[in-house]
Enzyme design. Structure first.
Site, PDB file in Angstrom:
ATOM      1  N   ASP A  25       0.920  -1.114  -0.073  1.00  0.00           N
ATOM      2  CA  ASP A  25       0.098   0.242   0.111  1.00  0.00           C
ATOM      3  C   ASP A  25       0.719   1.259  -0.054  1.00  0.00           C
ATOM      4  O   ASP A  25       1.542   1.615   0.968  1.00  0.00           O
ATOM      5  CB  ASP A  25      -0.982   0.219   1.283  1.00  0.00           C
ATOM      6  CG  ASP A  25      -1.838   1.033   1.294  1.00  0.00           C
ATOM      7  OD1 ASP A  25      -1.893   2.074   0.368  1.00  0.00           O
ATOM      8  OD2 ASP A  25      -2.660   1.374   2.328  1.00  0.00           O
ATOM      9  N   LYS A  86       2.787  11.206  -3.309  1.00  0.00           N
ATOM     10  CA  LYS A  86       1.822  10.448  -4.118  1.00  0.00           C
ATOM     11  C   LYS A  86       0.905  11.564  -4.952  1.00  0.00           C
ATOM     12  O   LYS A  86       0.449  11.632  -5.941  1.00  0.00           O
ATOM     13  CB  LYS A  86       0.860   9.640  -3.174  1.00  0.00           C
ATOM     14  CG  LYS A  86      -0.195   8.864  -3.795  1.00  0.00           C
ATOM     15  CD  LYS A  86      -0.676   7.946  -2.828  1.00  0.00           C
ATOM     16  CE  LYS A  86      -1.723   6.822  -3.351  1.00  0.00           C
ATOM     17  NZ  LYS A  86      -2.284   5.928  -2.334  1.00  0.00           N
ATOM     18  N   GLU A 182      -7.472   0.175  -4.426  1.00  0.00           N
ATOM     19  CA  GLU A 182      -7.481   0.252  -2.787  1.00  0.00           C
ATOM     20  C   GLU A 182      -8.439  -0.411  -2.246  1.00  0.00           C
ATOM     21  O   GLU A 182      -8.723  -1.341  -1.353  1.00  0.00           O
ATOM     22  CB  GLU A 182      -6.967   1.611  -2.230  1.00  0.00           C
ATOM     23  CG  GLU A 182      -5.595   1.786  -2.581  1.00  0.00           C
ATOM     24  CD  GLU A 182      -5.157   3.347  -2.510  1.00  0.00           C
ATOM     25  OE1 GLU A 182      -6.308   4.167  -1.902  1.00  0.00           O
ATOM     26  OE2 GLU A 182      -4.175   3.934  -2.736  1.00  0.00           O
ATOM     27  N   ASP A 208     -13.010   4.948   2.738  1.00  0.00           N
ATOM     28  CA  ASP A 208     -11.670   5.127   2.971  1.00  0.00           C
ATOM     29  C   ASP A 208     -11.364   6.706   3.355  1.00  0.00           C
ATOM     30  O   ASP A 208     -11.232   7.458   2.521  1.00  0.00           O
ATOM     31  CB  ASP A 208     -10.877   4.540   1.775  1.00  0.00           C
ATOM     32  CG  ASP A 208      -9.198   4.768   2.014  1.00  0.00           C
ATOM     33  OD1 ASP A 208      -8.915   5.376   3.010  1.00  0.00           O
ATOM     34  OD2 ASP A 208      -8.619   4.367   1.027  1.00  0.00           O
TER      35      ASP A 208
HETATM   36 MG    MG Z   1      -4.699   4.885   2.461  1.00  0.00          MG
END
Ligand code: MG
Ligand code: ADP
Length: 621
Positions: A25, A86, A182, A208
């Site tokens: 991840d 990111k 994800e 999330d």
């Molecule tokens: Mg995350």
């Protein structure tokens, strides 16, 4: 939407051949790695027993620092300490509109580099440095050659962002088995695929809330595979915003007008700590400016209500997008560190009218799902079935009049291939520009251009005769390739869409929202454009015909035709669709008459010099 079961035949292995693969991840704030060991997916620790690697790199002209070791340099050497890389992945310099403390190098349209003491570093290189840390950790822990890795990406990531992630992993020396969304990974971690009754379709929501981003997805488990029905989210909504809301509250409480940079950094740290403690305690004490401030759960809930409401709105929209009601949702899964907050869990429970699943650590759940998938992909799985993801935005081609012809609609399960035939617009046309776009609107100018290529060498034919087959192929990672072939001659051209920059999440959100808002307006515009294209085609054909056979017409006929032609060309400058339609009709009555005369002439021509016997035997020529 067709359901595909993707099996990897002949890949189940004997126990002694067990292969090792890892799941990573790669998060905005934290990254981590997991692997299946003795049949169980587990997160891997570093030598200090830490699981989460803060996604931070500190560059020096000697030894670089990573994760927790890099953290302390955020205050002392911020320009060389890169956080949240990111957010920069797969973006051009011009795409980066959010605030950051870095000096970026490169031109607007390029992938930028960070100016550091260790030289220029691209987001891909920085991510690769983080991935290398996790790879080394895995190699030490597993004492085994790692066959490959599954890397997770937000469901929202576009082509360029996915490509950048894949590049980073390859640069880190990882064999990328698959990029996995994800939310899909989270569902796998909970074994929702195993738990479901195969005979009944089940829907799940993945909520999330991480450090800086919010993502919500609706998954459907059907006939043994997952499909992502819909996704939505916010790029600038996460735990960091909750911290800022607490700071705002503290400022009001302490009657402070403004804070110095140093004070602010202090307040943020205190707020974050308080927020995290509140997940285990009913109330906490904050020491700031020589004062003790008490914060309890209900007050915290009030403070962050505005952020919670925003996530709830997105949840409702995504449900609508997936055409589901609350009763259709079997389970809700919580992902991301911020869902540890009781207030967040309560808000989710209220909106979905059920207790969400949160038994697996929400920071680890995505890595665990990635590890399970990686394990399946190297052939250790029992059933060999893989997971499906979807395209986040529609993909299509530009056609005449600047219109978009959609080949792959958004939320289509991938991998997918779609083929459609197109034809030429002009007589003798030998090349065709294929312009690939992404977005929900009907006009090209409102969508995002992904790439263009030209199909050359089409044999000259009458307009509409060439058959150009265009194929869109989106692979399991969400990367697109487009090819075109003229089928009568076999000439081919192809591109892989790997743009150097992509859509920002905000752009993606905007394209989606605009698509919904402008549906009616787009329909009208499309109708107008299509009518104009038809008119132009008529005019073009008439010009060609007059060029050859104008002498067939008498003065009166020529007058009518010219007048009708002029009226139509003039109307095409405007957008009065009704008048254009009737002008086309008028022109057609005259041009049809002309066409009939031309046909007679050409039949006469064909017949002359041919004996009647020949004519009766063969109608060719
Ligand atoms: Mg995350
Ligand atoms: P990302 O996916 O963006 O990398 P994470 O899932 O790691 O982010 O979440 C990080 C966020 O979770 C931070 O804002 C952090 O403050 C928050 N967080 C971590 N632990 C807790 C906790 N116990 N209670 C509330 N929030 C928490």
């Amino acid at each position: 939407m067709a359901l595909l079961q993707i099996a990897e035949p002949g890949q189940s292995t004997e126990p002694h051949q067990h292969r090792v693969a890892i799941g990573i991840d790669l998060g905005t704030t934290h990254s981590l790695v997991a692997a299946v060991r003795s049949g169980e997916a587990k997160v891997l620790q570093d030598e200090q027993n830490r699981v989460l690697l803060p996604s931070i790199v500190h560059y020096t002209n000697a030894v670089h620092h990573y994760g927790d070791e890099a953290k302390s340099f955020l205050l002392t050497d911020p320009k060389n300490t890169i956080v949240s890389v990111k957010r920069f992945m797969g973006r051009s310099k011009a795409d980066i509109k959010f605030q950051h403390p870095y000096e970026l190098l490169g031109s607007d349209r390029e992938m930028p580099s960070f100016q550091t003491t260790a030289g220029a570093k691209t987001p891909v290189e920085i991510s690769a440095d983080l991935l290398k840390q996790l790879k080394e950790r895995a190699e030490k822990t597993l004492e085994n050659n790692i066959q490959g890795a599954v890397i997770t990406v937000p469901a929202y990531f576009d082509e360029a962002q996915r490509q950048a992630t894949r590049d980073a992993a390859e640069l880190a020396g990882l064999n990328v088995l698959r990029l996995l969304n994800e939310p899909t990974a989270a569902a796998v971690a909970y074994g929702l695929d195993q738990a479901s009754n195969l005979a009944i379709d089940q829907n799940y929501v993945i909520y999330d809330l991480g450090g800086g981003t919010f993502d919500v997805s609706v998954l459907r488990f059907s006939q043994g595979v997952f499909e992502v029905l819909a996704t939505g989210g916010h790029t600038a909504l996460g735990g960091d915003d909750l911290d800022r809301l607490i700071v705002k509250w503290l400022k009001q409480l302490l009657n402070l007008e403004s804070l110095s940079d140093e004070q602010y950094a202090h307040f943020i740290l205190a707020a974050k700590l308080a927020k995290e403690q509140l997940s285990n305690e009913q109330s906490v004490q904050i020491s700031l400016e020589d004062q003790q401030i008490y914060l309890d759960r209900p007050t915290f809930e009030n403070i962050i209500q505005i952020a919670l409401d925003r996530t709830i709105q997105v949840c409702k929209r995504v449900l609508r997008d997936a055409k589901l009601s609350l009763n259709d949702i079997k389970n809700v899964v919580l992902v991301g560190g911020s869902t540890r907050s009781y207030a967040v869990q309560q808000a989710v429970a209220n909106v979905f009218e059920q207790e969400p699943l949160c038994t697996i650590n929400p920071d680890e759940v995505v890595a665990i799902g990635a590890a399970i998938t990686a394990n399946q992909l190297v052939g250790n799985s029992k059933d060999g079935s893989l997971l499906l993801d979807v395209t986040p935005l529609s993909l299509g081609l530009e056609t005449m009049g600047g219109l978009v012809e959609r080949l792959v609609s958004r939320n289509t399960a991938i991998p997918v291939a779609r083929r459609q035939e197109f034809t030429t617009y002009k007589d003798g046309q030998t090349a065709m520009l294929i312009h690939v776009v992404q977005g929900e609107r009907d006009l090209v100018e409102h969508c995002r251009s992904l790439g263009r290529f030209v199909l050359h060498g089409i044999p000259p034919m009458t307009a509409g005769q060439a058959r150009i087959e265009v194929t869109f192929q989106v692979d399991a990672d969400g990367l697109l390739s487009v090819s075109a072939q003229e089928t009568t001659s076999g000439v081919q051209a192809k591109i892989d869409i790997k743009p150097s920059y992509g859509l920002s999440d905000a752009d993606m959100e905007r394209l989606l929202v605009e698509g919904f808002q402008h549906a009616e307006e787009d329909k009208n515009l499309r109708h107008l454009q299509e009518t104009k294209v038809e008119a132009q085609r008529e005019l073009e054909a008439l010009t060609q015909a007059l060029h050859v056979d104008a002498d067939l017409l008498n003065g009166n006929q020529k007058d009518h035709l010219e007048k009708a032609r002029y009226t139509l060309s003039e109307l095409l400058k405007g957008s009065d669709i009704k008048s254009i339609e009737s002008a086309i009709k008028r022109l057609k009555t005259y041009s049809d008459e002309f066409a009939a005369m031309r046909m007679n002439r050409h039949i006469d021509k064909a017949l002359s010099g041919t004996k009647l016997d020949d004519w009766s035997n063969s109608s060719s020529e």
